[in-house]
Design a protein around this motif. Structure first.
Motif, PDB file in Angstrom:
ATOM      1  N   UNK A  91       0.860  -1.197   0.000  1.00  0.00           N
ATOM      2  CA  UNK A  91       0.000   0.000   0.000  1.00  0.00           C
ATOM      3  C   UNK A  91       0.891   1.240   0.000  1.00  0.00           C
ATOM      4  N   UNK A  92       0.826   1.986  -1.087  1.00  0.00           N
ATOM      5  CA  UNK A  92       1.597   3.224  -1.217  1.00  0.00           C
ATOM      6  C   UNK A  92       0.634   4.404  -1.241  1.00  0.00           C
ATOM      7  N   UNK A  93       1.103   5.618  -1.000  1.00  0.00           N
ATOM      8  CA  UNK A  93       0.210   6.777  -1.020  1.00  0.00           C
ATOM      9  C   UNK A  93      -0.538   6.940  -2.351  1.00  0.00           C
ATOM     10  N   UNK A  94       0.108   6.629  -3.474  1.00  0.00           N
ATOM     11  CA  UNK A  94      -0.512   6.834  -4.778  1.00  0.00           C
ATOM     12  C   UNK A  94      -0.827   5.560  -5.540  1.00  0.00           C
ATOM     13  N   UNK A  95      -0.570   4.396  -4.941  1.00  0.00           N
ATOM     14  CA  UNK A  95      -0.797   3.143  -5.662  1.00  0.00           C
ATOM     15  C   UNK A  95      -0.940   1.974  -4.696  1.00  0.00           C
ATOM     16  N   UNK A  96      -1.607   0.959  -5.180  1.00  0.00           N
ATOM     17  CA  UNK A  96      -1.747  -0.312  -4.468  1.00  0.00           C
ATOM     18  C   UNK A  96      -1.183  -1.375  -5.399  1.00  0.00           C
TER      19      UNK A  96
END
Length: 190
Positions: free
Chosen positions: A125-130
């Motif tokens: 889980x990233x701030x701009x992408x999963x």
């Protein structure tokens, strides 16, 4: 998640039943500690020269521009061959982050290793992408075959992608002196 960084480290060797590792909802460091405690990494790979063949099976990217889709379509079904030298140190002491990199945003939904089989699902889980990576396969001391699915869901429509690939590898012998020197230099890099 660095996709290409995992390719050289997929060469696995068979472990006994006592070396089996099965975990659910575990961090990258928890899996690494369990692998170390069970001694599963002691015979992680046979050192030497490996030939890895990567075949791109499919890619779905609904929001990708047409010219990029055409380029990817031409790559499907084609193979890339990589020659990799794995040192004895790398074989006996793989880094704790060998699948996920140093990414603290990743957790294994499940991680199963041992008895000649591997099955894992890594969720990042990233701030701009999963991102999700699923990997299944079979391995022996001198060869392996793996199927991998990588999924990326970003904020923009063009950032949604599902890529499937296959990796087959075989140990081809000892590393040359030049390959070994380059591999040792790479190990020292941060």
């Amino acid at each position: 998640m660095k996709f290409w960084s995992i390719i050289p480290l997929l060469a696995l060797t068979a472990c006994g039943d006592s070396d089996k590792v099965e975990m659910k909802n575990a961090s990258v460091s928890e899996v690494a500690k369990t692998m170390e405690a069970k001694g599963a990494a002691d015979s992680f790979i046979d050192p030497g020269a490996w030939e890895q063949t990567v075949t791109f099976v499919s890619m779905e990217a609904p929001g990708m521009p047409p010219e990029a889709k055409d380029m990817m379509a031409r790559a499907m079904g084609k193979t890339q061959v990589h020659d990799v030298c794995l040192t004895e140190d790398k074989a006996k002491n793989p880094r704790a982050d060998f699948f996920a990199g140093a990414d603290k945003n990743c957790r294994y939904e499940h991680f199963k290793w041992g008895g000649g089989k591997i099955d894992l699902k890594l969720d990042c889980q990233h701030p701009n992408a999963h991102q999700v990576m699923e990997l299944t396969g079979n391995y022996q001391p001198q060869s392996y075959e793996m199927a991998m699915t990588m999924t990326n869901e970003g904020k923009e429509p063009g950032e949604h992608m599902v890529m499937k690939m296959r990796v087959d590898a075989k140990r081809t012998g000892a590393c040359t002196a030049e390959q070994l020197a380059a591999a040792k230099q790479e190990e020292k890099a941060p």
